[in-house]
Design an enzyme around this catalytic site. Structure first.
Site, PDB file in Angstrom:
ATOM      1  N   ARG A 290     111.200  67.263  43.374  1.00  0.00           N
ATOM      2  CA  ARG A 290     111.169  68.832  43.518  1.00  0.00           C
ATOM      3  C   ARG A 290     111.467  69.502  42.502  1.00  0.00           C
ATOM      4  O   ARG A 290     112.799  68.993  41.912  1.00  0.00           O
ATOM      5  CB  ARG A 290     112.081  69.214  44.821  1.00  0.00           C
ATOM      6  CG  ARG A 290     113.134  68.554  44.997  1.00  0.00           C
ATOM      7  CD  ARG A 290     113.430  68.382  46.384  1.00  0.00           C
ATOM      8  NE  ARG A 290     114.799  68.086  47.054  1.00  0.00           N
ATOM      9  CZ  ARG A 290     115.379  66.621  46.991  1.00  0.00           C
ATOM     10  NH1 ARG A 290     114.673  65.883  46.258  1.00  0.00           N
ATOM     11  NH2 ARG A 290     116.600  66.350  47.483  1.00  0.00           N
TER      12      ARG A 290
ATOM     13  N   ASP B  98     131.060  75.341  46.079  1.00  0.00           N
ATOM     14  CA  ASP B  98     131.217  74.754  44.738  1.00  0.00           C
ATOM     15  C   ASP B  98     132.258  75.377  43.791  1.00  0.00           C
ATOM     16  O   ASP B  98     132.883  76.336  44.214  1.00  0.00           O
ATOM     17  CB  ASP B  98     129.911  74.925  43.975  1.00  0.00           C
ATOM     18  CG  ASP B  98     128.596  74.445  44.451  1.00  0.00           C
ATOM     19  OD1 ASP B  98     129.094  73.256  45.063  1.00  0.00           O
ATOM     20  OD2 ASP B  98     127.522  74.982  44.583  1.00  0.00           O
TER      21      ASP B  98
ATOM     22  N   CYS C 145     127.446  88.203  46.209  1.00  0.00           N
ATOM     23  CA  CYS C 145     128.249  87.443  47.138  1.00  0.00           C
ATOM     24  C   CYS C 145     129.443  87.081  46.274  1.00  0.00           C
ATOM     25  O   CYS C 145     129.149  86.353  45.283  1.00  0.00           O
ATOM     26  CB  CYS C 145     127.739  86.483  47.657  1.00  0.00           C
ATOM     27  SG  CYS C 145     125.835  86.794  48.610  1.00  0.00           S
TER      28      CYS C 145
ATOM     29  N   CYS D  73     119.999  90.056  42.713  1.00  0.00           N
ATOM     30  CA  CYS D  73     120.222  89.691  43.979  1.00  0.00           C
ATOM     31  C   CYS D  73     120.184  91.167  44.840  1.00  0.00           C
ATOM     32  O   CYS D  73     120.301  91.992  44.331  1.00  0.00           O
ATOM     33  CB  CYS D  73     121.019  88.971  44.398  1.00  0.00           C
ATOM     34  SG  CYS D  73     121.107  87.110  43.704  1.00  0.00           S
TER      35      CYS D  73
ATOM     36  N   LYS E  94     123.341  66.478  45.479  1.00  0.00           N
ATOM     37  CA  LYS E  94     124.003  66.857  46.737  1.00  0.00           C
ATOM     38  C   LYS E  94     124.196  65.651  47.629  1.00  0.00           C
ATOM     39  O   LYS E  94     123.265  64.842  47.797  1.00  0.00           O
ATOM     40  CB  LYS E  94     122.932  67.740  47.558  1.00  0.00           C
ATOM     41  CG  LYS E  94     122.931  69.063  46.993  1.00  0.00           C
ATOM     42  CD  LYS E  94     121.869  69.870  48.026  1.00  0.00           C
ATOM     43  CE  LYS E  94     121.958  71.358  47.273  1.00  0.00           C
ATOM     44  NZ  LYS E  94     120.958  71.096  45.988  1.00  0.00           N
TER      45      LYS E  94
ATOM     46  N   ASP F  49     127.863  69.501  46.859  1.00  0.00           N
ATOM     47  CA  ASP F  49     127.136  69.213  45.532  1.00  0.00           C
ATOM     48  C   ASP F  49     127.955  68.731  44.388  1.00  0.00           C
ATOM     49  O   ASP F  49     129.065  69.541  44.214  1.00  0.00           O
ATOM     50  CB  ASP F  49     126.548  70.697  45.146  1.00  0.00           C
ATOM     51  CG  ASP F  49     124.971  70.309  44.100  1.00  0.00           C
ATOM     52  OD1 ASP F  49     125.110  69.428  43.870  1.00  0.00           O
ATOM     53  OD2 ASP F  49     124.180  71.241  44.472  1.00  0.00           O
TER      54      ASP F  49
ATOM     55  N   ARG G 289     126.414  80.335  41.321  1.00  0.00           N
ATOM     56  CA  ARG G 289     125.868  80.658  40.027  1.00  0.00           C
ATOM     57  C   ARG G 289     126.079  81.942  39.455  1.00  0.00           C
ATOM     58  O   ARG G 289     125.391  82.510  38.685  1.00  0.00           O
ATOM     59  CB  ARG G 289     124.417  80.492  40.296  1.00  0.00           C
ATOM     60  CG  ARG G 289     123.644  79.537  39.455  1.00  0.00           C
ATOM     61  CD  ARG G 289     121.997  79.528  39.725  1.00  0.00           C
ATOM     62  NE  ARG G 289     121.721  78.180  40.231  1.00  0.00           N
ATOM     63  CZ  ARG G 289     120.848  77.799  41.370  1.00  0.00           C
ATOM     64  NH1 ARG G 289     120.327  78.772  41.891  1.00  0.00           N
ATOM     65  NH2 ARG G 289     120.617  76.527  41.558  1.00  0.00           N
TER      66      ARG G 289
ATOM     67  N   ARG H  86     116.303  68.280  39.044  1.00  0.00           N
ATOM     68  CA  ARG H  86     117.185  67.121  39.097  1.00  0.00           C
ATOM     69  C   ARG H  86     116.906  65.853  40.007  1.00  0.00           C
ATOM     70  O   ARG H  86     117.261  64.929  40.025  1.00  0.00           O
ATOM     71  CB  ARG H  86     118.426  67.783  39.712  1.00  0.00           C
ATOM     72  CG  ARG H  86     119.882  67.080  39.606  1.00  0.00           C
ATOM     73  CD  ARG H  86     120.858  67.851  39.650  1.00  0.00           C
ATOM     74  NE  ARG H  86     121.023  68.700  40.901  1.00  0.00           N
ATOM     75  CZ  ARG H  86     122.176  69.180  41.613  1.00  0.00           C
ATOM     76  NH1 ARG H  86     123.305  69.130  40.813  1.00  0.00           N
ATOM     77  NH2 ARG H  86     122.082  70.124  42.473  1.00  0.00           N
ATOM     78  N   TYR H  87     115.871  66.339  40.760  1.00  0.00           N
ATOM     79  CA  TYR H  87     115.410  65.156  41.816  1.00  0.00           C
ATOM     80  C   TYR H  87     114.002  65.040  41.258  1.00  0.00           C
ATOM     81  O   TYR H  87     113.297  66.174  41.082  1.00  0.00           O
ATOM     82  CB  TYR H  87     115.624  65.650  43.297  1.00  0.00           C
ATOM     83  CG  TYR H  87     116.977  65.865  43.526  1.00  0.00           C
ATOM     84  CD1 TYR H  87     117.628  64.782  43.995  1.00  0.00           C
ATOM     85  CD2 TYR H  87     117.308  67.412  43.614  1.00  0.00           C
ATOM     86  CE1 TYR H  87     118.963  65.332  44.249  1.00  0.00           C
ATOM     87  CE2 TYR H  87     118.746  67.558  44.158  1.00  0.00           C
ATOM     88  CZ  TYR H  87     119.423  66.624  44.565  1.00  0.00           C
ATOM     89  OH  TYR H  87     120.845  66.851  44.844  1.00  0.00           O
TER      90      TYR H  87
ATOM     91  N   CYS I 254     129.636  83.414  44.958  1.00  0.00           N
ATOM     92  CA  CYS I 254     128.462  82.895  44.350  1.00  0.00           C
ATOM     93  C   CYS I 254     128.713  81.917  43.457  1.00  0.00           C
ATOM     94  O   CYS I 254     129.546  81.856  42.391  1.00  0.00           O
ATOM     95  CB  CYS I 254     127.592  84.009  43.595  1.00  0.00           C
ATOM     96  SG  CYS I 254     126.251  83.343  42.755  1.00  0.00           S
TER      97      CYS I 254
END
Ligand SMILES: *Cc1c(COP(=O)(O)O)cnc(C)c1O
Ligand code: SF4
Length: 355
Positions: A99, A277, A112, A108, A321, A314, A117, A95-96, A115
């Site tokens: 990076r 998010d 959580c 995971c 972000k 974000d 995602r 996206r950038y 989450c």
């Protein structure tokens, strides 16, 4: 089985287990439990069993499912930050310009409940390996502007040593990649994974390594977590922390202060504090953004600047972000400014000379 795999396997992964322990409200029906699990997997890591047992609300709310997860708001999105829109090849989000995210797994050490995602995370069938892994690495090799590779997921550190090596070692041969960053919850939730083998592997990457540990409450900073962080630091890596601002977990200034001071005391710089998010079924975790801003504003002037992360939104949909700042400065005219004193709250007018 090695120690960390054993620790991982002792996590609680079913509603029945939760009920047996008395950790799940008895009025959750079998049907609702099915719906919850289908929506997002359960995994309560061993490292958090004691705080859950002690009914530490900040921990319970992060890992124990509730029926509130089944209420979706119209503004909530499946892929809230547009990961998919920016995925040129499987496993990579670019996206950038400088990076990329490299996502080798969606599993995971814990699931959580907030989450972002969650539409992908916990999918145990997904593996970036073989041809798809080679394609992802080839993409990074060909894009010479990629200066940093960010391993995320899921949690890249739940991969076996062998699979992690298949991802990290090839990066050593990609000259233009200078920085390897790992986003992980393992230091606080599966600390035994941070072993000598892991440190050796990161060293073999030949990159400058940053580990960004996701930690949300001071209760996660127990002695095992602190030891894990020390092993990373002794390995020569910079350890940063990112946290999510969560209602019922850390949405008050005392909790944030305790967390950020605790991190800085072990040499970990709080990097980002994320506003949650718009992931489906997470509305019970969000405070108004104005409250988030005022919490961060309240830290300034009160605690060391080392302890203050940047508050991050974000932008939903994938626009990137941004840092959301309290307003500390107002331009009156080209040379005249007013600044809000973090000590008194008063606006102080300053005249700068012409230049
Ligand atoms: C968050 C994110 C990054 C990292 O952003 P930093 O501001 O460098 O921490 C990189 N790529 C994507 C797609 C991201 O979502
Ligand atoms: S560790 Fe990260 S990716 Fe995994 S469930 Fe928690 S927030 Fe989601």
């Amino acid at each position: 089985m090695n120690n960390w795999a054993r620790e991982l396997s002792k996590g609680i992964v079913s509603g029945d287990q939760l009920k047996q322990k008395g950790w799940l409200s008895q009025d959750v029906s079998e049907e609702q439990l099915e719906a919850l699990k289908k929506n997002f997997d359960i995994r309560v890591p061993v490292a958090m069993h004691n705080p859950v047992k002690d009914n530490d609300e900040a921990v319970v709310n992060q890992f124990i499912p509730t029926l509130r997860e089944l209420s979706f708001r119209p503004e909530e999105l499946e892929d809230p930050i547009g990961d998919e829109r920016f995925s040129p090849v499987e496993g990579v989000t670019h996206r950038y310009p400088d990076r990329v995210l490299l996502k080798p797994t969606y599993q995971c050490s814990a699931y959580c409940r907030f989450c972002f995602r969650r539409y992908k995370v916990s999918d145990s069938d997904y593996r970036l390996q073989g041809e798809t892994l080679r394609n992802a690495l080839r993409y990074i090799q060909e894009k010479t502007q990629v200066w940093e590779v960010i391993l995320t997921g899921g949690d890249p550190l739940v991969l076996t040593q062998k699979r992690l090596a298949e991802i990290v070692l090839p990066l050593a041969t990609i000259e233009h990649v200078k920085i390897l960053r790992i986003h992980t919850r393992v230091p606080s939730l599966l600390p035994s994974r941070v072993n000598g083998e892991l440190v050796d592997l990161f060293q073999q990457s030949q990159k400058t390594v940053f580990v960004v540990a996701h930690i949300n409450t001071a209760s996660e900073l127990n002695s095992d977590c602190i030891q894990a962080v020390k092993r990373l630091q002794n390995g020569g890596f910079t350890v940063l922390a990112q946290s999510v601002l969560l209602k019922g977990v850390n949405d008050n200034s005392a909790a944030l202060e305790k967390l950020f001071r605790g991190l800085v005391e072990i040499g970990v710089k709080p990097y980002y504090l994320h506003y949650p998010d718009l992931a489906r079924g997470t509305s019970h975790f969000r405070v108004p953004l104005a409250k988030a801003i005022s919490l961060v504003e309240g830290l300034r002037g009160k605690v060391s600047g080392l302890c203050i992360p940047q508050l991050i939104v974000d932008i939903p949909g994938g626009s990137g972000k941004v840092v959301v700042e309290p307003s500390w400065a107002k331009s009156i005219d080209g040379r005249t400014w007013e600044f809000k004193s973090p000590l008194t709250g008063e606006w102080v007018r300053v005249q700068y000379p012409e230049n």
